[in-house]
Design an enzyme around this catalytic site. Structure first.
Site, PDB file in Angstrom:
ATOM      1  N   TRP A 136       0.819  -1.229   0.000  1.00 62.02           N
ATOM      2  CA  TRP A 136       0.000   0.000   0.000  1.00 62.02           C
ATOM      3  C   TRP A 136       0.847   1.270   0.000  1.00 62.02           C
ATOM      4  CZ3 TRP A 136      -4.883   1.920  -0.205  1.00 62.02           C
ATOM      5  CH2 TRP A 136      -5.084   3.214   0.282  1.00 62.02           C
ATOM      6  N   ASN A 138       0.120   5.723   0.020  1.00 64.07           N
ATOM      7  CA  ASN A 138      -0.805   6.848  -0.158  1.00 64.07           C
ATOM      8  C   ASN A 138      -0.042   8.160  -0.361  1.00 64.07           C
ATOM      9  OD1 ASN A 138      -0.981   5.930   2.799  1.00 64.07           O
ATOM     10  ND2 ASN A 138      -1.891   7.920   3.059  1.00 64.07           N
ATOM     11  N   ASP A 139      -0.161   9.126   0.482  1.00 64.84           N
ATOM     12  CA  ASP A 139       0.288  10.494   0.168  1.00 64.84           C
ATOM     13  C   ASP A 139       1.756  10.595  -0.257  1.00 64.84           C
ATOM     14  OD1 ASP A 139      -2.012  10.510   1.695  1.00 64.84           O
ATOM     15  OD2 ASP A 139      -1.231  11.804   3.238  1.00 64.84           O
ATOM     16  N   TRP A 163      -4.211   0.239   3.898  1.00 62.66           N
ATOM     17  CA  TRP A 163      -3.618   1.258   4.760  1.00 62.66           C
ATOM     18  C   TRP A 163      -3.374   0.699   6.153  1.00 62.66           C
ATOM     19  CZ3 TRP A 163      -4.694   3.913   9.267  1.00 62.66           C
ATOM     20  CH2 TRP A 163      -4.003   5.120   9.470  1.00 62.66           C
ATOM     21  N   TRP A 198       3.071   9.757   9.801  1.00 69.67           N
ATOM     22  CA  TRP A 198       2.151  10.305   8.815  1.00 69.67           C
ATOM     23  C   TRP A 198       2.805  11.422   8.002  1.00 69.67           C
ATOM     24  CZ3 TRP A 198      -3.362  10.359  11.453  1.00 69.67           C
ATOM     25  CH2 TRP A 198      -3.737   9.036  11.697  1.00 69.67           C
ATOM     26  N   ASP A 352     -10.672  16.272   3.886  1.00 71.70           N
ATOM     27  CA  ASP A 352     -10.915  14.927   4.405  1.00 71.70           C
ATOM     28  C   ASP A 352     -12.361  14.503   4.136  1.00 71.70           C
ATOM     29  OD1 ASP A 352     -10.252  12.626   5.774  1.00 71.70           O
ATOM     30  OD2 ASP A 352     -10.788  13.444   7.731  1.00 71.70           O
TER      31      ASP A 352
HETATM   32  N1  DQQ Z   1      -2.836  10.604   5.136  1.00 68.83           N
HETATM   33  C1  DQQ Z   1      -3.731  11.698   5.254  1.00 68.83           C
HETATM   34  C2  DQQ Z   1      -2.949  12.680   6.052  1.00 68.83           C
HETATM   35  C3  DQQ Z   1      -2.247  11.818   7.031  1.00 68.83           C
HETATM   36  C4  DQQ Z   1      -1.870  10.653   6.197  1.00 68.83           C
HETATM   37  C5  DQQ Z   1      -4.168  12.237   3.923  1.00 68.83           C
HETATM   38  C6  DQQ Z   1      -1.889   9.342   6.921  1.00 68.83           C
HETATM   39  O1  DQQ Z   1      -3.752  13.639   6.679  1.00 68.83           O
HETATM   40  O2  DQQ Z   1      -1.102  12.467   7.587  1.00 68.83           O
HETATM   41  O3  DQQ Z   1      -4.397  11.208   2.992  1.00 68.83           O
HETATM   42  O4  DQQ Z   1      -1.519   8.295   6.069  1.00 68.83           O
END
Ligand code: DQQ
Length: 647
Positions: A136, A138-139, A163, A198, A352
């Site tokens: 996985w 993400n950001d 996640w 994060w 969000d």
């Molecule tokens: N992903 C969120 C953030 C956070 C992170 C946005 C956690 O706010 O810090 O996708 O994986």
């Protein structure tokens, strides 16, 4: 094979799961279960999910009788669904092409057969987009340029394709296209980040030293801001990072919830000699950006006024704040801009509440230390988005090597979480995009794939000046493939010479997608299209002539017919765009890479990213077509299609 461990869980665990669910943007709760991350590949026949149980039972009982009943029921159901969706075939009145000779049953048959089997996933991995080898992501986090290397960090679960257990993955590149994956940069090993390292950003200090600021989540879900520095500055790859002993440096201030304080920006230096960062937060349902200042990156003071706030927008994640030039196309280093004469500032927040990235252009007051949007009706969360498709938690950085600002965005999957587990990976990053202010309008950004992408362009097909009659569909010979870079322009219809019907339906992308019939459109391209069009991703324009003689121009990316596989998000994305009166053409650039189609409209005035999962339209069986589903003719001016190599 080891079954995936599925269990009903406590309220506390449910809450944690919900965080995970938000991250994935996929709903599990409605299905009445929570998935715990498997160590090994899942055995899908063992799922207790009711949706899968019926299919699983068919296999498990091995009774010819029961299986036959299952198949018959599925076939009847599929047939009914197909018959009730005339839009499955793009148009019944297509001309100019062999497709038009195919009977309706030919369009429907493969979906019935294919719909019963689970997809193989082999063709979904991208070939030139950024992806870790597995699991996985993400950001995007902390992009920067250091000693000749671009560094890219990302939210990463090293253990599974969902996640959780979030670390910072780390990769380096010399051209932002070819990447070398390194060891994890930051892992959850301290009380203040044990629930996850994060998102955050990197700042290059004037002496050239990089600093990372990131959010830690503790086992009580307390969000704090923390600092890490390279262990060895002489290593251009910066493989090892050390968390400083003063962590956590910042905890939520009074009035901000302990789970509403995250994602520090790159720091910027102001003329008072102090560095500032913005951090996303919320108060009630008001989304906002807090500002802290410091001289040493250890001791911080909260600024009394927020950088900006907008009621009703909810939690602001991954805030970004940077200047853009009013006079040139070079990017700007936030720390090197003083005063407002020649710049505008961009403020971006990832909401969000709806998982979209909204930006606005305005003025940063260096006296008041606050931001004011030029157009309050298009403020953060109300107006412009970087991308009208699957694109979230983006981050920019200033590239000193080429004096440009580059945008990274996370494109999550549109398939199910169970598919992700089976694939063994989830999410890609969009191709890095250069960002400049649109000097024609002054009120939006232009985004364009970095020029380094052009190095992957190979064989090219060119077509010019083709008139697409109403209902036409034209296969582009020699352009098949799942890795393409496409540029196409169309001419606006000449309304002086047309008898235009007064009654023109306005386009809502989601109402029928490319199968709508209008006057001027939908017209555009089908990519990743199967031989018989049972799979196709349409990217198109739809024009409406307003009573004042001006065009309303809508652009859509229709993934509703992209795949015969089940359980896939079929949203049709889109937006309307403002075209300057001087622009008498319409243009699209499409970057196609197996399971992603990134669209750049009108030189980057708007972007739309779709995630698609063709099962038949793969490799050389993935075709490109021009189409016009409107009643009036449309002139295609130029079409260039390059085959793209692997990165
Ligand atoms: N992903 C969120 C953030 C956070 C992170 C946005 C956690 O706010 O810090 O996708 O994986």
């Amino acid at each position: 094979m080891a079954p995936v461990n599925i269990s009903f869980v406590s309220d506390m665990e449910r809450q944690n799961c919900r965080v995970a669910e938000n991250e994935a943007g996929k709903v599990l709760e409605d299905e009445g279960y929570y998935v715990q991350i498997p160590d090994k590949k899942a055995d899908y026949a063992e799922f207790e999910n009711p949706e899968f149980r019926s299919l699983g039972n068919c296999i498990r009982f091995r009774s010819i009788f029961l299986t036959a009943i299952c198949i018959a029921l599925i076939m009847c159901l599929s047939l009914l669904i197909c018959l009730s969706q005339p839009g499955l075939a793009p148009s019944k009145s297509v001309k100019d092409t062999a497709w038009s000779k195919q009977s309706a049953s030919k369009f429907l048959m493969p979906s019935i057969i294919k719909g019963e089997s689970l997809p193989s996933f082999a063709d979904e991995r991208t070939s030139f987009h950024f992806q870790p080898e597995r699991n996985w992501m993400n950001d995007p986090n902390g992009p920067m340029f250091y000693k000749g290397y671009y560094h890219f960090f990302y939210q990463y679960n090293p253990d599974a394709a969902v996640w959780g257990n979030i670390t910072w993955g780390h990769s380096v590149s010399t051209d932002l296209i070819h990447w070398h994956h390194l060891e994890l940069a930051l892992v959850p090993d301290q009380w203040y980040d044990v629930e996850g390292v994060w998102s955050g950003s990197a700042t290059i200090l004037p002496d050239g030293k990089p600093v990372i600021l990131y959010t830690g989540s503790s086992n009580e879900s307390l969000q704090s801001q923390n600092k890490a520095v390279p262990e060895d500055l002489s290593d251009p790859l910066l493989r090892k990072w050390v968390k400083v002993s003063q962590n956590p440096m910042l905890v939520p201030p009074p009035g901000i919830g302990h789970t509403d304080f995250r994602d520090p920006t790159t720091a910027w230096l102001e003329s008072d000699g102090l560095w500032r960062i913005a951090i996303g937060a919320k108060e009630g349902t008001t989304g906002l950006a807090l500002v802290y200042k410091t001289s040493d990156f250890l001791n911080w003071t909260l600024q009394r006024s927020f950088l900006h706030q907008i009621a009703g927008t909810g939690m602001w994640e991954c805030v970004d704040f940077y200047p853009v030039s009013l006079t040139g196309t070079n990017g700007l280093d936030t720390s090197k801009v003083q005063g407002n004469q020649l710049v505008k500032h961009v403020l971006k927040a990832s909401l969000d509440s709806n998982k979209h990235d909204y930006y606005t252009i305005g003025t940063y007051s260096t006296d008041l230390k606050t931001f004011v949007a030029d157009d309050p009706t298009r403020d953060v969360g109300l107006g412009l988005r970087y991308d009208y498709g699957k694109f979230y938690a983006s981050k920019t950085f200033y590239d000193p090597a080429q004096e440009r600002r580059i945008l990274w965005g996370w494109a999550n999957e549109s398939d199910s979480q169970l598919d992700d587990i089976k694939k063994g990976w989830a999410s890609v990053q969009t191709i890095p995009r250069t960002l400049v202010l649109d000097h024609h309008t002054g009120s939006n950004l232009l985004q364009w794939p970095i020029s380094e992408l052009d190095s992957l362009r190979g064989d090219k097909v060119v077509k010019q000046d083709i008139l697409l009659d109403g209902g036409a569909m034209l296969k582009v010979d020699g352009a098949s493939g799942a890795q393409l870079d496409i540029e196409v322009t169309f001419k606006y219809p000449d309304v002086q010479t047309l008898d235009v019907p007064l009654e023109q339906k306005e386009c809502v992308c989601s109402q029928g997608g490319a199968a709508q019939r209008g006057v001027f459109g939908p017209f555009g391209l089908l990519v990743l299209a199967a031989d018989d069009l049972v799979e196709q991703t349409a990217v198109y324009f739809y024009l409406t002539l307003r009573p004042n003689g001006k065009w309303m121009t809508t652009v859509c990316s229709d993934q509703s017919r992209s795949s015969l596989a089940k359980g896939i998000d079929r949203t049709v994305y889109g937006t309307s765009i403002n075209i300057a009166p001087t622009e008498n053409f319409l243009s699209l650039r499409l970057i196609v890479d197996h399971s992603i189609v990134e669209t750049f409209v009108q030189q980057g005035i708007a972007c739309i990213t779709s995630r698609v999962y063709p099962t038949l339209a793969v490799e050389r069986d993935a075709h490109v077509l021009l189409f016009n589903n409107g009643s009036e003719s449309i002139a295609m001016h130029t079409l260039e299609i390059w085959q793209m190599s692997n990165a």
